[in-house]
Motif scaffolding. Sequence first.
Motif, short mmCIF file in Angstrom:
data_model
loop_
_atom_site.label_atom_id
_atom_site.label_comp_id
_atom_site.label_asym_id
_atom_site.label_seq_id
_atom_site.Cartn_x
_atom_site.Cartn_y
_atom_site.Cartn_z
N GLN A 38 0.95 -1.22 0.06
CA GLN A 38 0.04 -0.02 0.07
C GLN A 38 0.75 1.14 0.13
O GLN A 38 1.33 1.42 1.02
CB GLN A 38 -0.69 -0.06 1.33
N SER A 43 -4.96 2.32 -2.44
CA SER A 43 -5.71 1.17 -1.75
C SER A 43 -4.61 0.03 -1.70
O SER A 43 -3.58 -0.06 -2.19
CB SER A 43 -6.78 0.66 -2.52
N LEU A 44 -5.05 -1.20 -0.95
CA LEU A 44 -4.24 -2.18 -0.89
C LEU A 44 -4.03 -2.75 -2.16
O LEU A 44 -5.02 -3.00 -3.00
CB LEU A 44 -4.80 -3.38 0.11
N PHE A 91 4.50 0.23 2.30
CA PHE A 91 3.77 -0.55 3.57
C PHE A 91 3.33 -1.66 2.97
O PHE A 91 2.45 -1.95 2.08
CB PHE A 91 2.62 0.17 4.09
N ILE A 93 2.02 -5.76 3.80
CA ILE A 93 1.02 -6.27 4.55
C ILE A 93 0.64 -7.71 4.03
O ILE A 93 0.37 -8.05 2.82
CB ILE A 93 -0.36 -5.56 5.09
N GLN A 107 -10.39 -13.02 5.08
CA GLN A 107 -8.59 -13.01 5.35
C GLN A 107 -8.39 -12.63 6.63
O GLN A 107 -9.07 -11.49 7.20
CB GLN A 107 -8.05 -12.23 4.01
N PHE A 109 -5.35 -10.67 8.70
CA PHE A 109 -4.16 -9.85 8.43
C PHE A 109 -3.09 -9.95 9.66
O PHE A 109 -3.48 -10.06 10.74
CB PHE A 109 -4.59 -8.39 8.02
N GLY A 110 -1.77 -9.77 8.99
CA GLY A 110 -0.76 -9.30 10.06
C GLY A 110 -0.97 -7.91 10.37
O GLY A 110 -1.89 -7.04 9.80
N ASP A 111 -0.07 -7.40 10.95
CA ASP A 111 -0.05 -5.84 11.27
C ASP A 111 0.71 -4.88 10.41
O ASP A 111 0.61 -3.89 10.36
CB ASP A 111 0.62 -5.47 12.73
#
Lengths: 118, 111
Positions: A38, A43-44, A91, A93, A107, A109-111
């Motif tokens: 991101q 957006s992701l 970033f 993720i 899903q 997610f990790g941090d």
Amino acid sequence: GAVVSQHPSRVICKSGTSVKIECRSLDFQATTMFWYRQFPKQSLMLMATSNEGSKATYEQGVEKDKFLINHASLTLSTLTVTSAHPEDSSFYICSARVGRTGPHQPQHFGDGTRLSIL
Amino acid sequence: ILNVEQSPQSLHVQEGDSTNFTCSFPSSNFYALHWYRWETAKSPEALFVMTLNGDEKKKGRISATLNTKEGYSYLYIKGSQPEDSATYLCARGGNNRKLIWGLGTSLAVNP
């Protein structure tokens, strides 16, 4: 349940360094993991789909030699940014689906990892 | 609509207000619509996954509806609380099973 651990959370390193990011499912097995990137105010974006025991599927425009993905076990996928350059700063993720569930399942997610290349 | 679009981009409400946001997406080759809540410094948390036209799902004070024919989903929060402050993301899955994500709606609930 369905906890995903991602580390490191932040990396600052010099240009040319390779950086490895780990994504672990702590309390479930994940046949499929996803790696997203991101950029600010965007957006992701899916980079690749990581399947346990097989090669990752990369999205168009993502260099597989640049972003190496390994999913050697049902609980661990790694993303290595090789010879990172400032334009790789972003970033990153990861996420995972429980077991062999399909895209109609959520899903987890990790941090995330904030990568800064100087 | 080629992308997943969310509106409004940001929203400020007072504690106790009810609010709603919109997610618009391509209606063709639809497979699933996901909603997530992403609090600052935390990981995105799955709220709902909806697949059928007319689906309505509820989780506490949060609910969502889905219209696959016209390509939109609404997320409602009843009686907003400060802990609801977060970015709410939607993502559409198509026949290729990949999720396309919106930019999110950033909600701030003032006490």
